[in-house]
Design a protein around this motif. Sequence first.
Motif, mmCIF file in Angstrom:
data_model
loop_
_atom_site.group_PDB
_atom_site.id
_atom_site.type_symbol
_atom_site.label_atom_id
_atom_site.label_comp_id
_atom_site.label_asym_id
_atom_site.label_seq_id
_atom_site.Cartn_x
_atom_site.Cartn_y
_atom_site.Cartn_z
ATOM 1 N N ILE A 16 3.387 -0.552 -10.602
ATOM 2 C CA ILE A 16 4.849 -0.457 -10.677
ATOM 3 C C ILE A 16 5.251 0.746 -11.524
ATOM 4 O O ILE A 16 6.147 1.515 -11.157
ATOM 5 C CB ILE A 16 5.450 -1.765 -11.239
ATOM 6 C CG1 ILE A 16 5.235 -2.905 -10.249
ATOM 7 C CG2 ILE A 16 6.933 -1.594 -11.549
ATOM 8 C CD1 ILE A 16 5.575 -4.276 -10.804
ATOM 9 N N ALA A 17 4.589 0.945 -12.667
ATOM 10 C CA ALA A 17 4.899 2.081 -13.538
ATOM 11 C C ALA A 17 4.601 3.400 -12.843
ATOM 12 O O ALA A 17 5.386 4.361 -12.944
ATOM 13 C CB ALA A 17 4.115 1.966 -14.835
ATOM 14 N N ALA A 18 3.479 3.467 -12.129
ATOM 15 C CA ALA A 18 3.141 4.699 -11.410
ATOM 16 C C ALA A 18 4.178 4.997 -10.340
ATOM 17 O O ALA A 18 4.540 6.166 -10.127
ATOM 18 C CB ALA A 18 1.754 4.574 -10.785
ATOM 19 N N GLY A 19 4.664 3.982 -9.675
ATOM 20 C CA GLY A 19 5.696 4.185 -8.671
ATOM 21 C C GLY A 19 7.007 4.658 -9.259
ATOM 22 O O GLY A 19 7.742 5.422 -8.638
ATOM 23 N N LEU A 20 7.304 4.211 -10.470
ATOM 24 C CA LEU A 20 8.545 4.631 -11.113
ATOM 25 C C LEU A 20 8.430 6.016 -11.749
ATOM 26 O O LEU A 20 9.402 6.772 -11.779
ATOM 27 C CB LEU A 20 8.958 3.605 -12.175
ATOM 28 C CG LEU A 20 9.402 2.245 -11.655
ATOM 29 C CD1 LEU A 20 9.597 1.271 -12.809
ATOM 30 C CD2 LEU A 20 10.664 2.361 -10.832
ATOM 31 N N ILE A 21 7.268 6.336 -12.264
ATOM 32 C CA ILE A 21 7.093 7.600 -12.985
ATOM 33 C C ILE A 21 6.849 8.771 -12.043
ATOM 34 O O ILE A 21 7.487 9.816 -12.156
ATOM 35 C CB ILE A 21 5.941 7.473 -14.008
ATOM 36 C CG1 ILE A 21 6.351 6.496 -15.113
ATOM 37 C CG2 ILE A 21 5.593 8.828 -14.599
ATOM 38 C CD1 ILE A 21 5.225 6.131 -16.055
ATOM 39 N N GLU A 23 6.933 10.890 -8.694
ATOM 40 C CA GLU A 23 7.779 11.039 -7.511
ATOM 41 C C GLU A 23 6.926 11.530 -6.342
ATOM 42 O O GLU A 23 6.764 12.725 -6.132
ATOM 43 C CB GLU A 23 8.909 12.028 -7.792
ATOM 44 C CG GLU A 23 9.915 11.537 -8.805
ATOM 45 C CD GLU A 23 10.683 10.325 -8.334
ATOM 46 O OE1 GLU A 23 10.934 10.202 -7.124
ATOM 47 O OE2 GLU A 23 11.009 9.489 -9.180
ATOM 48 N N THR A 24 6.330 10.586 -5.620
ATOM 49 C CA THR A 24 5.545 10.928 -4.437
ATOM 50 C C THR A 24 6.156 10.214 -3.240
ATOM 51 O O THR A 24 7.104 9.424 -3.371
ATOM 52 C CB THR A 24 4.072 10.478 -4.602
ATOM 53 O OG1 THR A 24 4.024 9.062 -4.687
ATOM 54 C CG2 THR A 24 3.444 11.090 -5.836
ATOM 55 N N GLU A 25 5.593 10.474 -2.079
ATOM 56 C CA GLU A 25 6.114 9.803 -0.889
ATOM 57 C C GLU A 25 5.704 8.336 -0.847
ATOM 58 O O GLU A 25 6.251 7.565 -0.070
ATOM 59 C CB GLU A 25 5.646 10.524 0.364
ATOM 60 C CG GLU A 25 4.140 10.578 0.511
ATOM 61 C CD GLU A 25 3.709 11.446 1.668
ATOM 62 O OE1 GLU A 25 3.105 10.885 2.605
ATOM 63 O OE2 GLU A 25 3.987 12.649 1.641
ATOM 64 N N TYR A 26 4.736 7.941 -1.685
ATOM 65 C CA TYR A 26 4.273 6.553 -1.718
ATOM 66 C C TYR A 26 4.801 5.766 -2.925
ATOM 67 O O TYR A 26 4.313 4.685 -3.226
ATOM 68 C CB TYR A 26 2.744 6.505 -1.744
ATOM 69 C CG TYR A 26 2.109 7.112 -0.521
ATOM 70 C CD1 TYR A 26 2.293 6.549 0.725
ATOM 71 C CD2 TYR A 26 1.345 8.270 -0.617
ATOM 72 C CE1 TYR A 26 1.725 7.095 1.856
ATOM 73 C CE2 TYR A 26 0.769 8.831 0.503
ATOM 74 C CZ TYR A 26 0.957 8.241 1.737
ATOM 75 O OH TYR A 26 0.402 8.784 2.849
ATOM 76 N N SER A 27 5.778 6.311 -3.616
ATOM 77 C CA SER A 27 6.304 5.647 -4.814
ATOM 78 C C SER A 27 6.834 4.251 -4.511
ATOM 79 O O SER A 27 6.577 3.304 -5.263
ATOM 80 C CB SER A 27 7.415 6.486 -5.441
ATOM 81 O OG SER A 27 6.917 7.700 -5.903
ATOM 82 N N GLN A 28 7.571 4.113 -3.427
ATOM 83 C CA GLN A 28 8.139 2.814 -3.065
ATOM 84 C C GLN A 28 7.033 1.801 -2.761
ATOM 85 O O GLN A 28 7.152 0.626 -3.091
ATOM 86 C CB GLN A 28 9.048 2.968 -1.837
ATOM 87 C CG GLN A 28 10.231 3.871 -2.060
ATOM 88 C CD GLN A 28 11.312 3.191 -2.861
ATOM 89 O OE1 GLN A 28 11.525 1.992 -2.711
ATOM 90 N NE2 GLN A 28 11.978 3.943 -3.710
ATOM 91 N N LYS A 29 5.944 2.264 -2.151
ATOM 92 C CA LYS A 29 4.833 1.369 -1.828
ATOM 93 C C LYS A 29 4.102 0.920 -3.085
ATOM 94 O O LYS A 29 3.667 -0.229 -3.178
ATOM 95 C CB LYS A 29 3.869 2.038 -0.853
ATOM 96 C CG LYS A 29 4.465 2.179 0.514
ATOM 97 C CD LYS A 29 3.485 2.720 1.497
ATOM 98 C CE LYS A 29 4.170 2.856 2.850
ATOM 99 N NZ LYS A 29 3.277 3.278 3.894
#
Length: 77
Positions: A16-21, A23-29
């Motif tokens: 979850i932290a990696a997705g929030l920090i 900004e990649t195309e897979y952040s939401q995943k």
Amino acid sequence: MKYLIIILTIAAVGSIAAGLIFETEYSQKFIGFGTMGLFVLVFPLFAYYRWKDKDFRDYMLTKENLDKMRDKEKHNF
């Protein structure tokens, strides 16, 4: 079991932290899989681990348990 729960919790929160920090195309995943991991894996394992040796009848509102609570309340006053 305890260490498995800790590792899965860290992995889910890290995802979850990696997705929030980042900004990649897979952040939401990353956020979605982390959230799903918490609710599908971590919470049920934690509940099983904490309740596996408990008797559920002690926590149900039966006539006997209500009578015990009333007796205990009378003795406290």
